[in-house]
Structures are given as structure tokens and as C-alpha cells.
Design a protein around this motif. Structure first.
Motif, PDB file in Angstrom:
ATOM      1  N   HIS A 148      23.813 -16.401  22.804  1.00 34.56           N
ATOM      2  CA  HIS A 148      22.641 -16.118  23.618  1.00 34.56           C
ATOM      3  C   HIS A 148      22.945 -14.867  24.430  1.00 34.56           C
ATOM      4  N   ILE A 149      22.169 -13.802  24.202  1.00 33.60           N
ATOM      5  CA  ILE A 149      22.406 -12.541  24.916  1.00 33.60           C
ATOM      6  C   ILE A 149      21.676 -12.589  26.256  1.00 33.60           C
ATOM      7  N   THR A 150      22.428 -12.345  27.327  1.00 38.16           N
ATOM      8  CA  THR A 150      21.842 -12.454  28.663  1.00 38.16           C
ATOM      9  C   THR A 150      21.896 -11.128  29.415  1.00 38.16           C
ATOM     10  N   GLY A 151      21.103 -11.043  30.467  1.00 38.07           N
ATOM     11  CA  GLY A 151      21.183  -9.900  31.389  1.00 38.07           C
ATOM     12  C   GLY A 151      20.235  -8.762  31.052  1.00 38.07           C
ATOM     13  N   GLY A 152      19.530  -8.847  29.944  1.00 36.52           N
ATOM     14  CA  GLY A 152      18.597  -7.758  29.644  1.00 36.52           C
ATOM     15  C   GLY A 152      18.303  -7.626  28.166  1.00 36.52           C
ATOM     16  N   ASN A 153      17.690  -6.510  27.842  1.00 35.84           N
ATOM     17  CA  ASN A 153      17.220  -6.246  26.482  1.00 35.84           C
ATOM     18  C   ASN A 153      18.379  -5.778  25.588  1.00 35.84           C
TER      19      ASN A 153
END
Lengths: 279, 184
Positions: A83-88
Motif C-alpha cells: 500500500h503506497i502512502t503519503g501521496g501520488n
């Protein structure tokens, strides 16, 4: 589910593009060393000596191997449990490229196709993504110069042309380029799929390790056949004449439509810059 | 390699006569960078009846768009770009007295003819050896078109820049000679 913050992606891309442009891989250097022995022409041998010296200076002085630090080509494999977090995600790749090309004093070579106005920060990056099993992100960068890229082509062959058609197409591309794509070159051949996947396969073929033959022995034999044919053209290092025109040839193949035989040839210069990291 | 040959800019007739396709030479003196955009502006300027920003008589143009100079260095990586893109512009500049061009890759027949007619030379620098070539550069000064960034016209002071003669005034072409010799 494993979380990966975009800052990790940004930092990784920044490091990889600077590293790739300045530090030539050991495998390419060793290939140059071997090629000095193989090359028959004195001018060709001299070119290899210059290339080895060049790589050493680049590393010591921390400047790019070649001033054409390329378009920022990236291949990113994303584990399906990430899961990529913190933004685009896409923005983070471009931010990493932006920082690398600024901090690393790399040339910005990206412009508008018609006005030719430079985008100023070498973005947008060329981004290829694949979702794969696992909980990691694998980032591979390949800054790719314009000189070699200009000599590639996708061609929809007629199925009856078969291997001979593929072979003569590849040799036509190599001969057409001659000295221009900075030989000794590496040739990526994508066969099958459709129009766009053949092109992508040819680029992926360039990412195969130097000297490695295709896992399918029959295709591996075709790679060897092509390499030998290319090295009989006489073009040689920098086109000054010689017996080492290509360092290697890689083929990637997949099934295609019953009506088609798509083939793509992507040419890479000797400044073969590839680096990867796993997050 | 054979005995090392050293030449200087500005390039004189005696030097031009001595240069033969296939030999390696070391160039010293001042040279000027110019690539696609600068060449287009040169020709536009001439078409408007105006003077070029540099006097190109007996000079050498280097087809190069360097990477940015890191602090403390005169230049970044600075190898040649593909010369054929400058082929449409080169004969005009040769007719005005340009004596040398440095780049990589094949030239058109029109350029080769102009090299013979106007007695000039085309050198090859090793493409992709931008770090090595940067060691030949002692200083760099922007002369024109600064707004073009890597495509600006920059005067480089070079010492012992390693080059190969590709096309000479005798009509020889190293690229053709090389292929003929090594094709199997």
C-alpha cells in the motif's frame, strides 16, 4: 499489507538515476575489457581503451559517463500486497527524477515535440509498471540517450517472413544506424505480442544481463546467430571499422495474433546504464 | 597506435592538408559548441543578412550539449552528439570559412563535398566518452544564446582533445574505409 511511503520511492529514484549516470556497472566494464582482446582493429581497440578510461574518470570525478543522461526510463514492479502512502505514486517518481537531474548535475533532455521547449527538469519520466506477487517494490532505472533510441523501429512483418525476416530487419536497423547510435551497441529484439508490446519487449530485452542467453535454448541460439551476424558487418566500435559492433543481443518473445508477426528493434549504446533497488 | 599527432586551432591550410581519415589526433586551442538549435539560429541570422555571433573563419565547431558543470569544474560531461542533424546547415558554414567540425556519425554527401570544396575536416570524438572528453577542457565561456541551456554556444579552451579524422579533403571517409576492411 505492507505500507511504503512515497518518500522512499522519491529517495530511491534520486539515488538510482545519479548512480546509473555516473557509475558504469562492473558487468559493462568487464565486457569492454574482454572486447579489447576480441576486437581486431587498432582504432576499435583504442575506442575500448577510451571507454574504460572514461568510466574511471566519471567515477572519480563524479560526473556523468555521457552528457546525454537520457530520458528517465523506469520499470517498476509493485507487489500486490503493498500500500503506497503519503501521496501520488506517479508524482513521486517524477519528483525523484527531478531531484536526481538537479542534484546530480545531469543534463535535462526532455522537450516539447514541436516547440522543442525544454521541460526544465527531465520530467515526465517514462514509467512502466507491473503488479506482481509479494510486498516489495522493485525499481529499475535506465536513463536512455537519444542517439541510440533514434535507430529503433517497430515493424509488422508478414508471418511467412519468419525468422529470416526478423534477422534481416535487425541487420537492416544495425546497418542503417552504422556509427550513429554509438557502437558497440546492445540490441534488444521484441518478437510477438502486438504493436505496442513488441516495443516494450525490445526495451525489456535490453535489461537482460550482458552475456546471458535466453532461458529457451532455441531462442538463445538465435541471439548468438544475430550477434555473430552483426559483428560481421564491419561497423566496429564508433563505426571506425572492426569486429565488435555489438556487445550483445537479447530477444524477448511472446505469442502473437495468427495474422501478425510484430517485431521491434531497440538499440542501446555502450553507455549501458541500468541500476535497480528493492524497497 | 602510431606516433601521436597534435594540432591547434585556428586551423591552417598546412594542417588541413596533413590530416588523413583514420588517424588519431589531439586538438588544442579554442573551439565552439553548437548543436541543433544554435545551428538553426546561425542560418536564420545569415538569412536575415546579419553577422554570426562568432567569427567562424578557420575555427572548429563541436556538436555538443554538455551536462551542467558541477561546482569547481569548467564543464560537465561533454561528448559529441550525432552530426547528421547539422548536415543541412554545415555546407553554408563551411562556405564561410569554418575549417573543422567535431561530432559523431555519418555526414551527408553534400557535407562531404563541401569538406573537399572548402578544404575542411570532420573529426569524430568518441560518443559516450563525455567524462574523458571533459578532461580536455580547461575553461568554458558562454558566447551566445545562453537561453538555450545545454544548446548555448560556448567557447571551450581544450588541450589534447582526443579525436579521429573521419572525412578529409581527399574524399576519404573512415566509416566507409572501416566497413570495407572488416566486413566478413
Amino acid at each position: 499489507m505492507r505500507e511504503i511511503h512515497i518518500n522512499e520511492i522519491i529517495n530511491s529514484l534520486e539515488k538510482l538515476f545519479i548512480d546509473a549516470n555516473i557509475n558504469l556497472s562492473q558487468s559493462v566494464l568487464e565486457c569492454f575489457e574482454r572486447s579489447i582482446e576480441k576486437e581486431e582493429s587498432p582504432a576499435g581497440k583504442e575506442v575500448f581503451r577510451e571507454l574504460i578510461k572514461n568510466a574511471t574518470i566519471a567515477k572519480e570525478e563524479k560526473i556523468p559517463i555521457c552528457q546525454d543522461t537520457g530520458l528517465a526510463v523506469t520499470f517498476i514492479e509493485i507487489g500486490q500486497d503493498v500500500h503506497i502512502t503519503g501521496g501520488n505514486f506517479i508524482d513521486s517518481i517524477n519528483e525523484g527524477v527531478r531531484r536526481a537531474y538537479k542534484k546530480g548535475y545531469l543534463r535535462k533532455s526532455c522537450c516539447d515535440p514541436f516547440s522543442r521547449k525544454n521541460t526544465g527538469d527531465n520530467t515526465p519520466a517514462i514509467i512502466h509498471t507491473k503488479v506482481v506477487p509479494g510486498d516489495h517494490i522493485k525499481i529499475t532505472v535506465m536513463p536512455k540517450g537519444g542517439g541510440s533510441e533514434n535507430y529503433g523501429e517497430v515493424r509488422m512483418l508478414v508471418p511467412s517472413q519468419g525468422w529470416e525476416g526478423v534477422k534481416s530487419f535487425v541487420l537492416e536497423m544495425v546497418n542503417r544506424g552504422g556509427p550513429n547510435p554509438c557502437p558497440p551497441i546492445i540490441v534488444g529484439v521484441g518478437i510477438g505480442g502486438n504493436f505496442e508490446t513488441s516495443a516494450l519487449l525490445s526495451k525489456e530485452a535490453l535489461m537482460e544481463p550482458l552475456g546471458k542467453r535466453n532461458d529457451d535454448a532455441a531462442i538463445g541460439a538465435l541471439e548468438t546467430e544475430l550477434l555473430e551476424a552483426i559483428n560481421r558487418t564491419g561497423i566496429g566500435p564508433q563505426g571506425y571499422g572492426g569486429t565488435v559492433t555489438a556487445l550483445d543481443v537479447h530477444i524477448k518473445m511472446m505469442p502473437c495474433h495468427i495474422a501478425s508477426l510484430p517485431v521491434a528493434v531497440n538499440i542501446q549504446c555502450h553507455a549501458h546504464r541500468i541500476k535497480e533497488a528493492i524497497l | 597506435m602510431e606516433e601521436l599527432k597534435h594540432i591547434n586551432t585556428p586551423v591552417d591550410e598546412k594542417t588541413i592538408k596533413e590530416l588523413k581519415a583514420g588517424e588519431k589526433v589531439f586538438l588544442s586551442g579554442y573551439i565552439f559548441t553548437a548543436r541543433d538549435a544554435a545551428h538553426k539560429r546561425f542560418i536564420d541570422t545569415l538569412n536575415e543578412g546579419k553577422e554570426l555571433p562568432i567569427d567562424i573563419r578557420n575555427q572548429v565547431i563541436y556538436y555538443c550539449g554538455p551536462s551542467p558543470a558541477p561546482p569547481g569544474k569548467p564543464i560537465g560531461s561533454c561528448g559529441p552528439t550525432t552530426s547528421s542533424r547539422m548536415d543541412t546547415y554545415a555546407p553554408k558554414l563551411l562556405s564561410l570559412g569554418l575549417k573543422g567540425m567535431i561530432g559523431k556519425g555519418k555526414r551527408s554527401q553534400a557535407v562531404k563535398d563541401a569538406i573537399k570544396q572548402y578544404r575542411a575536416v570532420y573529426f569524430g570524438a568518441t560518443g559516450g566518452a563525455g567524462a574523458l572528453l571533459s578532461k580536455s577542457v580547461i575553461s568554458s565561456t558562454i558566447i551566445a544564446y545562453e537561453e538555450l541551456g545545454p544548446e548555448a554556444v560556448v567557447r571551450l579552451e581544450v588541450r589534447n582533445m582526443p579525436l579521429f579524422v573521419i572525412n578529409d579533403i581527399y574524399g576519404n571517409d573512415l566509416y566507409e574505409m572501416g566497413i570495407l576492411k572488416y566486413r566478413r
